[in-house]
Structure formats: structure tokens, C-alpha cells
Design a protein around this motif. Structure first.
Motif, mmCIF file in Angstrom:
data_model
loop_
_atom_site.group_PDB
_atom_site.id
_atom_site.type_symbol
_atom_site.label_atom_id
_atom_site.label_comp_id
_atom_site.label_asym_id
_atom_site.label_seq_id
_atom_site.Cartn_x
_atom_site.Cartn_y
_atom_site.Cartn_z
ATOM 1 N N GLY A 104 -29.302 -30.863 -64.592
ATOM 2 C CA GLY A 104 -28.532 -30.939 -65.826
ATOM 3 C C GLY A 104 -29.076 -30.023 -66.904
ATOM 4 N N LEU A 105 -30.400 -29.915 -66.987
ATOM 5 C CA LEU A 105 -31.021 -29.056 -67.993
ATOM 6 C C LEU A 105 -30.625 -27.590 -67.787
ATOM 7 C CD1 LEU A 105 -33.078 -28.709 -70.331
ATOM 8 C CD2 LEU A 105 -34.857 -28.471 -68.571
ATOM 9 N N GLY A 106 -30.537 -27.172 -66.533
ATOM 10 C CA GLY A 106 -30.177 -25.790 -66.259
ATOM 11 C C GLY A 106 -28.801 -25.428 -66.780
ATOM 12 N N PHE A 107 -27.822 -26.306 -66.592
ATOM 13 C CA PHE A 107 -26.471 -26.021 -67.072
ATOM 14 C C PHE A 107 -26.397 -26.033 -68.601
ATOM 15 C CE2 PHE A 107 -25.158 -27.065 -62.735
ATOM 16 C CZ PHE A 107 -24.214 -26.066 -62.521
ATOM 17 N N ILE A 108 -27.128 -26.947 -69.229
ATOM 18 C CA ILE A 108 -27.106 -27.002 -70.687
ATOM 19 C C ILE A 108 -27.703 -25.725 -71.280
ATOM 20 C CG2 ILE A 108 -28.107 -28.195 -72.681
ATOM 21 C CD1 ILE A 108 -27.767 -30.801 -71.146
ATOM 22 N N LEU A 109 -28.798 -25.253 -70.719
ATOM 23 C CA LEU A 109 -29.389 -24.005 -71.195
ATOM 24 C C LEU A 109 -28.495 -22.808 -70.878
ATOM 25 C CD1 LEU A 109 -33.141 -24.538 -70.200
ATOM 26 C CD2 LEU A 109 -32.089 -24.816 -72.457
ATOM 27 N N ALA A 110 -27.762 -22.879 -69.757
ATOM 28 C CA ALA A 110 -26.863 -21.779 -69.386
ATOM 29 C C ALA A 110 -25.710 -21.633 -70.373
ATOM 30 C CB ALA A 110 -26.327 -21.988 -67.974
ATOM 31 N N SER A 111 -25.343 -22.715 -71.048
ATOM 32 C CA SER A 111 -24.229 -22.642 -72.000
ATOM 33 C C SER A 111 -24.552 -21.757 -73.196
ATOM 34 C CB SER A 111 -23.860 -24.055 -72.483
ATOM 35 O OG SER A 111 -24.920 -24.617 -73.251
ATOM 36 N N GLN A 112 -25.840 -21.435 -73.392
ATOM 37 C CA GLN A 112 -26.248 -20.571 -74.502
ATOM 38 C C GLN A 112 -26.591 -19.161 -74.033
ATOM 39 O OE1 GLN A 112 -25.909 -22.055 -77.486
ATOM 40 N NE2 GLN A 112 -25.306 -23.868 -76.297
ATOM 41 N N ALA A 113 -26.162 -18.804 -72.841
ATOM 42 C CA ALA A 113 -26.548 -17.521 -72.249
ATOM 43 C C ALA A 113 -25.951 -16.348 -73.020
ATOM 44 C CB ALA A 113 -26.113 -17.465 -70.788
ATOM 45 N N THR A 114 -26.728 -15.289 -73.138
ATOM 46 C CA THR A 114 -26.268 -14.050 -73.760
ATOM 47 C C THR A 114 -26.281 -12.880 -72.782
ATOM 48 O OG1 THR A 114 -28.527 -13.593 -74.529
ATOM 49 C CG2 THR A 114 -27.044 -14.769 -76.040
ATOM 50 N N SER A 115 -26.743 -13.127 -71.555
ATOM 51 C CA SER A 115 -26.790 -12.073 -70.548
ATOM 52 C C SER A 115 -26.779 -12.720 -69.170
ATOM 53 C CB SER A 115 -28.043 -11.212 -70.709
ATOM 54 O OG SER A 115 -29.206 -11.971 -70.455
ATOM 55 N N ALA A 178 -9.854 -25.163 -72.271
ATOM 56 C CA ALA A 178 -9.932 -26.001 -73.472
ATOM 57 C C ALA A 178 -11.166 -25.705 -74.322
ATOM 58 C CB ALA A 178 -9.916 -27.480 -73.080
ATOM 59 N N TYR A 179 -12.323 -25.471 -73.687
ATOM 60 C CA TYR A 179 -13.573 -25.344 -74.435
ATOM 61 C C TYR A 179 -14.288 -24.009 -74.205
ATOM 62 C CZ TYR A 179 -12.812 -30.392 -74.425
ATOM 63 O OH TYR A 179 -12.262 -31.643 -74.536
ATOM 64 N N ALA A 180 -13.678 -23.099 -73.463
ATOM 65 C CA ALA A 180 -14.312 -21.840 -73.056
ATOM 66 C C ALA A 180 -15.448 -22.145 -72.067
ATOM 67 C CB ALA A 180 -14.825 -21.051 -74.251
ATOM 68 N N TRP A 181 -16.018 -21.104 -71.509
ATOM 69 C CA TRP A 181 -16.992 -21.347 -70.439
ATOM 70 C C TRP A 181 -18.277 -21.988 -70.955
ATOM 71 C CZ3 TRP A 181 -21.713 -18.943 -70.680
ATOM 72 C CH2 TRP A 181 -21.826 -17.774 -71.451
ATOM 73 N N ARG A 182 -18.631 -21.751 -72.222
ATOM 74 C CA ARG A 182 -19.841 -22.379 -72.751
ATOM 75 C C ARG A 182 -19.684 -23.890 -72.870
ATOM 76 N NH1 ARG A 182 -23.349 -18.519 -74.675
ATOM 77 N NH2 ARG A 182 -22.455 -16.458 -75.120
ATOM 78 N N GLY A 183 -18.575 -24.341 -73.410
ATOM 79 C CA GLY A 183 -18.342 -25.775 -73.507
ATOM 80 C C GLY A 183 -18.213 -26.423 -72.141
ATOM 81 N N ALA A 184 -17.602 -25.715 -71.189
ATOM 82 C CA ALA A 184 -17.471 -26.253 -69.840
ATOM 83 C C ALA A 184 -18.836 -26.454 -69.186
ATOM 84 C CB ALA A 184 -16.606 -25.319 -68.992
ATOM 85 N N GLY A 189 -23.468 -29.989 -67.406
ATOM 86 C CA GLY A 189 -24.821 -30.488 -67.579
ATOM 87 C C GLY A 189 -24.860 -31.997 -67.735
ATOM 88 N N GLY A 190 -23.913 -32.537 -68.505
ATOM 89 C CA GLY A 190 -23.841 -33.994 -68.645
ATOM 90 C C GLY A 190 -23.519 -34.685 -67.338
#
Length: 472
Positions: A104-115, A178-184, A189-190
């Protein structure tokens, strides 16, 4: 006089392999496998929805984006021996729970990816480590709870993958819209944190293997440490012919098996179908995937056909169906081929794991699963990027799917070279490897001899009648 019953009770509780109950709490463990497999491989299968989004957002090639899934899958398989070894030391429950947190932590951190590098390290590395700690110990726990109905139990547990493939692909497409890929990715992660609860319900049948051997061993600490590391990882299997042959076959299977789940959505959109039509293709494969797993597990437990023979049938058909995907240029044809592919993919999965105890035995099954996934990680790491490179080079996914099918067929041919494969009856159960400390330390041996002498007759044997094997 009062200590003897207490020791007997402790010996019973510390039995290294208690008899498989074939039911009871084992069905709860099957439920744990159902949800954890859905949230591991269901996610991996449905990440193709994000594939197109990442290509457009980061402006990278298909090959570069394909490494996200490949790294996660390869890490999951590469670190499986560590998951097996830590489970042999601490038990499966805490290992799986830690894996649920990391995934879950990996997906949550991935939502803030810039590269893409950020995605490699989060979705690929961190979540991949979590998946590694979850999958192997959970599968091994189900195998320990079931003997007669093992294939059916594994098949039922793996139906979570098919169900999640049916639900997740259109769900992820909706979340992206609905939420773009970051929100998804935050939502994913949840969902992944639920695997912590899946680990919490695993109830071991006995103490971990290494703990038992540590309690029963009176060797010096240095020798005991290295011997337990060696036994925890089951490195002796690296000289086992049947295990090595099967590992090569599984590596070829792994190289082609996941390619459709990475590129089938992109292929469908490439030949002109809409986003939701492309997502539906993955969904229909998930439905028949469930049927394939249950039917395959049920039929193999009937004993009408040996499991290696059934595995060869399904993997061969799976490879041929992959080669037919490019020939389906209209939507009904693509759905039909996807149905065949999904059923065969589901049918082979429980057999691929249920065959392992027949090759190495139940005692070394947990370590074998870890090493097997370590070896097959080569196929998982290279399969999808190779498919992406072929698409970039040719402009279509035609050669990619033909190559994926060829990997499956080649793995089928390697499986046919297993020892005893051409026998109509199952081989005798593999005997565990002989270890010098198997019967305990030197003091234990002297104690055993003393106890045996106490029950010997008063008449002594002549010296020449003593077997030579008893002399030092």
C-alpha cells in the motif's frame, strides 16, 4: 515424574509438520489467499489501464513504461526466497502483514511521482517487495492445510485473481476518468492495506521450521546459524534435477504469461476500440479465469490425470491462444480469443503451484516456492519490456503476442523433460535430504543408545556379532 507429560505436550505442539486437516480453519486461510491474490495479481493484471496514461503524461516509449510492471513483478519473484526464509523463522503471519503495509505504501508514494524513475522505485520496488512478502507465504499456508483437496483449495484461492481482473479494469478506468491517475493510485494504496488483515488471519499449524530445528539442535552457535540459513533458503534444491528443470519451464511461462495483461488494453485501443471496450476485454478474461481455476483444481483432485500432464495441456493451449490474438481484428473475435486465453490462463495457475510438492516433497515446499519465483523472475523482468520493444520496433503488437505464445509453448516442451513425466502413475514421494544433524547432536545419539540399552536383554551378544556400522 511431573515433567514428562509436559514435555510430551510441548513435543506435540512443536511438531514440524502437523497433519493437514483438509478443512476447518484452512478455509479461512483460503479466503486470505483469495483476497491477497486479488490485490496482488489483480492489480498487476489491471495496471494496463495506467499504461496508456503514463505514456501520454511522461511522453516516454512503450518499452520504458513497461518496466514499471516488470520491475514490480520481478521484485515480487526475486525476493520470494527471502519471504520463504523469514517465514521459516518468524512464521507466515507477521511476514504477510508487513507485505501488506509495503504494498500500500508503494502506491501512495507513486501517486506523487514526477518521473518514471519515481514510479520504478515506488510501484516497482516498494510494492514489489510487499507482494513478495505476501504471495509465497500465503500459498504455502494453504498447501499446509490441505493434502487431498490441495489443488481445489489453491484454485479457489486464486479465483480472486480472476474476479479482480473482471472488476478492477473498468473500475480503474473509472477512477482515472474521475480522479486522474494520481487519485486512482491513492485509492489502490488504500485497497492494498487490506492485505494486512489477510495476513492477520493466517494461523500456523506448528512452529516455524528453523525455530524447531534450533530448539532441537545442540550444535555450536556458528555452525547452527549457517546450517539454518542454508536450510531456511533450501539451497540444496539447486542440485535437484527435477526442480531445476521445472524452474526453467516456469521461467518461460512467466515470460509470456503477463504480456497480455500489460499490453492487451493498449493493443485493443491501437486497433480502434474505445477505452471501455478495451477495458472490457480484460474483464471477460477475468470471468472465465475464475471458471478455469475452479474446474482445473476440481478435476486434478479427482486423480484421473496426473497434474504435470494437465499442466502441459493448459500451457500449450494458452500459448496457441496468445498467438491468435493478433488475428482477431474485429471486436467479437477478440472477445472469443480472450475468453479462450482467460480460461487456459486460469486453469494452469493452480497446477503450476500444486505440482511443486510432487517434485520436491512437502518438507521443502516453502523454500522451493521461494527459489522457484527467484529463478522465474528473469522471465517476468524481461517479458513485458521485450514486448514493448517489439511494438516500438514494428509499430504493432502482432510480433509481441506471437513471441509471448512462443514462450509458453517452449516452457511446455521443457516440462515434458521432467523426471517421471512420461509415467502414467505418480512417482514415489520425494525423500527429504539427509542432514548430519537430522537425529540431533552427539549427546542426543548417546542418550538414544543409553535408552535402547536399558531395554536390551541381560544376555550380551558376542563381540563378533556386532554390525560393523555400529563401530566407530
Amino acid at each position: 515424574m511431573m515433567e514428562k507429560p509436559q514435555k510430551t505436550q510441548e513435543d506435540e505442539q512443536s511438531s514440524p509438520q502437523m497433519e493437514a486437516p483438509d478443512g476447518g480453519w484452512g478455509w479461512v486461510v483460503v479466503g486470505s489467499l483469495f483476497f491477497s491474490s486479488a490485490l496482488v495479481f489483480g492489480l498487476i493484471r489491471s495496471l494496463g489501464v495506467f499504461f496508456v496514461e503514463f505514456v501520454q503524461y511522461f511522453g516516454e516509449s512503450a518499452q520504458a513504461v513497461s518496466w514499471i510492471t516488470s520491475i514490480g513483478l520481478a521484485v515480487q519473484q526475486l525476493l520470494s526466497p527471502i519471504a520463504a526464509a523469514t517465514s521459516n523463522v518468524y512464521g507466515s503471519r507477521p511476514v504477510v502483514m508487513m507485505g501488506g503495509f509495503l504494498s500500500g505504501l508503494g502506491f501512495i508514494l507513486a501517486s506523487q511521482a514526477t518521473s518514471l524513475l519515481h514510479l520504478y522505485l515506488t510501484m516497482g520496488l516498494i510494492s514489489g517487495i510487499g507482494w513478495a512478502l505476501i504471495f509465497t507465504p500465503t500459498v504455502a499456508s494453504v498447501m499446509q492445510y490441505f493434502a487431498v483437496r490441495r489443488s481445489l483449495a489453491i484454485g479457489l484461492g486464486f479465483t480472486g485473481i480472476g474476479l479482480s481482473s473482471f472488476v478492477f479494469s473498468p473500475l480503474f478506468q473509472y477512477l482515472v476518468d474521475a480522479y486522474a491517475w494520481r487519485g486512482a493510485l491513492l485509492v489502490l494504496g488504500g485497497l492494498s492495506f487490506n492485505m494486512i488483515a489477510c495476513g492477520a488471519v493466517i494461523r500456523p499449524l506448528g512452529k516455524p521450521k528453523v525455530v524447531l530445528e534450533t530448539e532441537n539442535s545442540k550444535l555450536n552457535k556458528c555452525s547452527s546459524l549457517f546450517s539454518h540459513i542454508y536450510e531456511g533458503f533450501e539451497f540444496s534444491l539447486l542440485s535437484h534435477r527435477g526442480f531445476l528443470t521445472y524452474s526453467v519451464a516456469i521461467t518461460f511461462f512467466n515470460a509470456g504469461y503477463f504480456i497480455p495483461y500489460v499490453h492487451l488494453v493498449a493493443h485493443s485501443r491501437h486497433i480502434g476500440f474505445t477505452e471501455y471496450e478495451a477495458a472490457l476485454v480484460i474483464s471477460v478474461t477475468g470471468v472465465v479465469d475464475i471458471l478455469g481455476r475452479v474446474i482445473s483444481g476440481w478435476f486434478s483432485d479427482l486423480g484421473k490425470m496426473r497434474m504435470p500432464h494437465m499442466l502441459v495441456v493448459w500451457t500449450g493451449l494458452l500459448g496457441l491462444s496468445l498467438m491468435l490474438i493478433p488475428a482477431a481484428v474485429d471486436y467479437p473475435g477478440l472477445i472469443i480469443v480472450s475468453l479462450v486465453y482467460g480460461f487456459c490462463a486460469g486453469a494452469m495457475t493452480p497446477l503450476a503451484f500444486a505440482v511443486v510438492p510432487e517434485i520436491v516433497g512437502m518438507e521443502r515446499m516453502l523454500g522451493a516456492l521461494g527459489l522457484l519465483q527467484l529463478i522465474e523472475s528473469v522471465g517476468g523482468l524481461l517479458g513485458a519490456p521485450l514486448s514493448g520493444w517489439l511494438k516500438d520496433y514494428t509499430g504493432t503488437y502482432t510480433i509481441s503476442f506471437i513471441t509471448a505464445g512462443s514462450f509458453l509453448v517452449l516452457g511446455t516442451l521443457v516440462t515434458m523433460t521432467l523426471p517421471y513425466f512420461w509415467s502414467c502413475t505418480a512417482p514415489p514421494p520425494p525423500s527429504p535430504p539427509k542432514r548430519k544433524s537430522q537425529d540431533g547432536s552427539i549427546e542426543d545419539g548417546l542418550l538414544t543408545q543409553t535408552l535402547s540399552l536399558s531395554s536390551a536383554p541381560d544376555t550380551l551378544c558376542p563381540l563378533e556379532d556386532i554390525p560393523l556400522s555400529d563401530k566407530e
